[in-house]
Scaffold this motif. Structure first.
Motif, PDB file in Angstrom:
ATOM      1  N   UNK A 179       7.218   9.227   2.114  1.00 36.13           N
ATOM      2  CA  UNK A 179       6.885   7.686   1.697  1.00 36.13           C
ATOM      3  C   UNK A 179       5.339   7.531   1.518  1.00 36.13           C
ATOM      4  N   UNK A 180       4.443   7.881   2.514  1.00 37.12           N
ATOM      5  CA  UNK A 180       2.976   7.431   2.478  1.00 37.12           C
ATOM      6  C   UNK A 180       2.493   7.876   1.354  1.00 37.12           C
ATOM      7  N   UNK A 181       2.859   9.189   1.056  1.00 36.94           N
ATOM      8  CA  UNK A 181       2.117  10.165   0.120  1.00 36.94           C
ATOM      9  C   UNK A 181       2.728   9.613  -1.653  1.00 36.94           C
ATOM     10  N   UNK A 182       3.908   9.157  -1.451  1.00 38.81           N
ATOM     11  CA  UNK A 182       4.403   8.733  -2.840  1.00 38.81           C
ATOM     12  C   UNK A 182       3.764   7.132  -3.195  1.00 38.81           C
ATOM     13  N   UNK A 183       3.686   6.495  -2.169  1.00 41.66           N
ATOM     14  CA  UNK A 183       3.086   5.094  -2.342  1.00 41.66           C
ATOM     15  C   UNK A 183       1.495   5.237  -2.871  1.00 41.66           C
ATOM     16  N   UNK A 184       1.075   5.996  -1.882  1.00 35.17           N
ATOM     17  CA  UNK A 184      -0.536   6.121  -2.267  1.00 35.17           C
ATOM     18  C   UNK A 184      -0.764   6.718  -3.736  1.00 35.17           C
ATOM     19  N   UNK A 185       0.152   7.551  -4.234  1.00 32.48           N
ATOM     20  CA  UNK A 185       0.019   8.278  -5.366  1.00 32.48           C
ATOM     21  C   UNK A 185       0.119   7.219  -6.640  1.00 32.48           C
ATOM     22  N   UNK A 186       1.066   6.217  -6.246  1.00 33.84           N
ATOM     23  CA  UNK A 186       1.494   5.076  -7.094  1.00 33.84           C
ATOM     24  C   UNK A 186       0.448   3.960  -7.301  1.00 33.84           C
ATOM     25  N   UNK A 187      -0.167   3.778  -6.078  1.00 28.89           N
ATOM     26  CA  UNK A 187      -1.533   3.020  -6.065  1.00 28.89           C
ATOM     27  C   UNK A 187      -2.705   3.491  -6.573  1.00 28.89           C
ATOM     28  N   UNK A 188      -2.767   4.771  -6.557  1.00 29.38           N
ATOM     29  CA  UNK A 188      -4.208   5.570  -7.016  1.00 29.38           C
ATOM     30  C   UNK A 188      -3.756   5.385  -8.369  1.00 29.38           C
ATOM     31  N   UNK A 189      -2.745   5.625  -9.136  1.00 27.79           N
ATOM     32  CA  UNK A 189      -2.574   6.074 -10.369  1.00 27.79           C
ATOM     33  C   UNK A 189      -2.504   4.477 -11.351  1.00 27.79           C
ATOM     34  N   UNK A 190      -1.870   3.580 -10.611  1.00 29.42           N
ATOM     35  CA  UNK A 190      -1.603   2.386 -11.330  1.00 29.42           C
ATOM     36  C   UNK A 190      -1.887   1.208 -10.904  1.00 29.42           C
ATOM     37  N   UNK A 191      -2.955   1.382  -9.758  1.00 32.21           N
ATOM     38  CA  UNK A 191      -3.772   0.201  -9.239  1.00 32.21           C
ATOM     39  C   UNK A 191      -2.803  -0.607  -8.208  1.00 32.21           C
ATOM     40  N   UNK A 192      -3.156  -1.863  -8.126  1.00 27.30           N
ATOM     41  CA  UNK A 192      -2.264  -2.671  -7.045  1.00 27.30           C
ATOM     42  C   UNK A 192      -1.063  -3.025  -7.877  1.00 27.30           C
ATOM     43  N   UNK A 193       0.211  -2.682  -7.059  1.00 24.49           N
ATOM     44  CA  UNK A 193       1.466  -2.719  -7.615  1.00 24.49           C
ATOM     45  C   UNK A 193       2.023  -3.807  -6.675  1.00 24.49           C
ATOM     46  N   UNK A 194       3.014  -4.400  -7.176  1.00 24.50           N
ATOM     47  CA  UNK A 194       3.896  -5.518  -6.187  1.00 24.50           C
ATOM     48  C   UNK A 194       5.223  -4.915  -6.162  1.00 24.50           C
ATOM     49  N   UNK A 195       5.578  -4.349  -5.239  1.00 24.53           N
ATOM     50  CA  UNK A 195       6.628  -3.648  -5.058  1.00 24.53           C
ATOM     51  C   UNK A 195       7.830  -4.656  -4.307  1.00 24.53           C
ATOM     52  N   UNK A 196       8.953  -4.354  -5.368  1.00 24.09           N
ATOM     53  CA  UNK A 196      10.008  -5.241  -4.719  1.00 24.09           C
ATOM     54  C   UNK A 196      10.858  -4.872  -3.715  1.00 24.09           C
ATOM     55  N   UNK A 197      10.626  -3.274  -3.849  1.00 20.57           N
ATOM     56  CA  UNK A 197      11.426  -2.570  -2.564  1.00 20.57           C
ATOM     57  C   UNK A 197      10.486  -1.629  -2.025  1.00 20.57           C
ATOM     58  N   UNK A 198      10.062  -1.926  -0.915  1.00 18.72           N
ATOM     59  CA  UNK A 198       9.140  -0.921  -0.166  1.00 18.72           C
ATOM     60  C   UNK A 198       9.555  -0.399   1.205  1.00 18.72           C
ATOM     61  N   UNK A 199      10.696   0.585   1.084  1.00 13.40           N
ATOM     62  CA  UNK A 199      11.453   0.563   2.473  1.00 13.40           C
ATOM     63  C   UNK A 199      11.985   2.217   2.526  1.00 13.40           C
ATOM     64  N   UNK A 200      12.064   2.727   3.521  1.00  8.99           N
ATOM     65  CA  UNK A 200      12.949   3.755   3.943  1.00  8.99           C
ATOM     66  C   UNK A 200      14.559   3.444   4.429  1.00  8.99           C
ATOM     67  N   UNK A 201      15.298   3.938   3.654  1.00  4.36           N
ATOM     68  CA  UNK A 201      16.604   3.578   3.737  1.00  4.36           C
ATOM     69  C   UNK A 201      17.527   4.754   3.777  1.00  4.36           C
ATOM     70  N   UNK A 202      18.811   4.662   4.457  1.00  2.00           N
ATOM     71  CA  UNK A 202      19.966   5.698   4.380  1.00  2.00           C
ATOM     72  C   UNK A 202      20.851   5.482   3.261  1.00  2.00           C
ATOM     73  N   UNK A 203      20.714   6.176   2.163  1.00  2.00           N
ATOM     74  CA  UNK A 203      21.484   5.879   0.949  1.00  2.00           C
ATOM     75  C   UNK A 203      22.920   6.616   0.958  1.00  2.00           C
ATOM     76  N   UNK A 204      24.108   5.980   1.070  1.00  2.00           N
ATOM     77  CA  UNK A 204      25.069   7.013   0.962  1.00  2.00           C
ATOM     78  C   UNK A 204      25.428   7.899  -0.321  1.00  2.00           C
ATOM     79  N   UNK A 205      25.784   8.991   0.105  1.00  2.32           N
ATOM     80  CA  UNK A 205      26.025   9.889  -1.049  1.00  2.32           C
ATOM     81  C   UNK A 205      27.301   9.641  -1.958  1.00  2.32           C
TER      82      UNK A 205
END
Length: 241
Positions: A179-205
């Motif tokens: 989570x933290x690595x992915x979010x920081x990578x997006x912010x570093x690459x594309x600047x300040x993003x406004x995330x509509x979803x920014x969560x850790x979830x359990x997604x049913x298979x």
């Protein structure tokens, strides 16, 4: 994957009691997050995302500040995470995430909800193996192609599970540990993003159809769990017809 996951959304608080529940749940989650990773949102990306979600849910600034101040001051409540798994009406799988200062009380309250709604509380691991524990980051950016986003994430050594682009809405899925690595990578690459979803979830298979009389009972189970102060999140595989 994106079509299968159900993003938890806080219902509109129409009464002072309902607002107090929302504020209390966010306050508790903010406190624990700040306790675990520090109260500086610039250094604690999980806290930063949580503060943003709290603001979108119209949690007042003084509630947020109080939780952070309490975490910075040491002492205070001793909350610990607890996760319960089971089967609801229609045999749909359910995961309940809690923050509690009294595990015996919490598991008793959660079990009562399942029992009253013709469900059954299971053992740890009984259903979670049928869910993917995902970090989900979604934002609107029609200018960025999936390839560019994937390249930025791969350069940051992020283990990406999936990327979707639906009419300019980008959704990135990664293991929860990324989570933290992915979010920081997006912010570093594309600047300040406004995330509509920014969560850790359990997604049913897979999803489980819930039909007939089970629909009302399943909705009752979700409502009862939501009313519990200790419950923070509920994830399930139910597909209500």
């Amino acid at each position: 994957m994106g079509r299968a996951f159900q993003n938890r959304k806080e219902s509109m608080a129409k009464t002072s009691d309902a607002k107090a529940k929302v504020y209390g749940k966010y306050g508790r989650e903010l406190y624990v997050c700040a306790k675990q990773g520090g109260s500086d949102p610039h250094a604690n990306l999980a806290l930063r995302g949580l503060i943003e979600r709290a603001k979108k849910a119209q949690v007042p600034a003084h509630v947020i500040d109080k939780a952070l101040d309490k975490a910075s001051g040491g002492g205070g409540e001793d909350y610990s995470p607890a996760r319960y798994e089971g089967f609801g009406p229609g045999n749909a799988m359910v995961i309940v995430e809690c923050l509690t200062d009294n595990p015996n009380r919490t598991i008793g309250d959660v079990r009562t909800c399942f029992t009253k709604c013709k469900g059954k509380l299971g053992t740890p691991g009984s259903v979670s193996h049928m869910f993917d524990h995902c970090a989900i980051l979604a934002f609107d950016d029609e200018d960025e192609a999936e390839e560019a986003i994937l390249e930025a994430l791969m350069e940051a050594d992020v283990d990406v599970t999936d990327i979707e682009n639906e009419e300019g809405r980008i959704t990135v899925f990664a293991p929860h540990t990324e989570y933290a690595k992915a979010k920081q990578a997006l912010l570093d690459a594309f600047g300040e993003l406004e995330f509509e979803i920014d969560e850790i979830q359990f997604v049913p298979q897979t999803t489980t159809p819930v039909e007939g009389d089970d629909i009302a009972m399943f909705e009752k189970l979700l409502a009862m769990l939501d009313d519990l102060d200790d419950v923070q999140n509920v994830f399930h595989s139910g597909e209500l017809s």
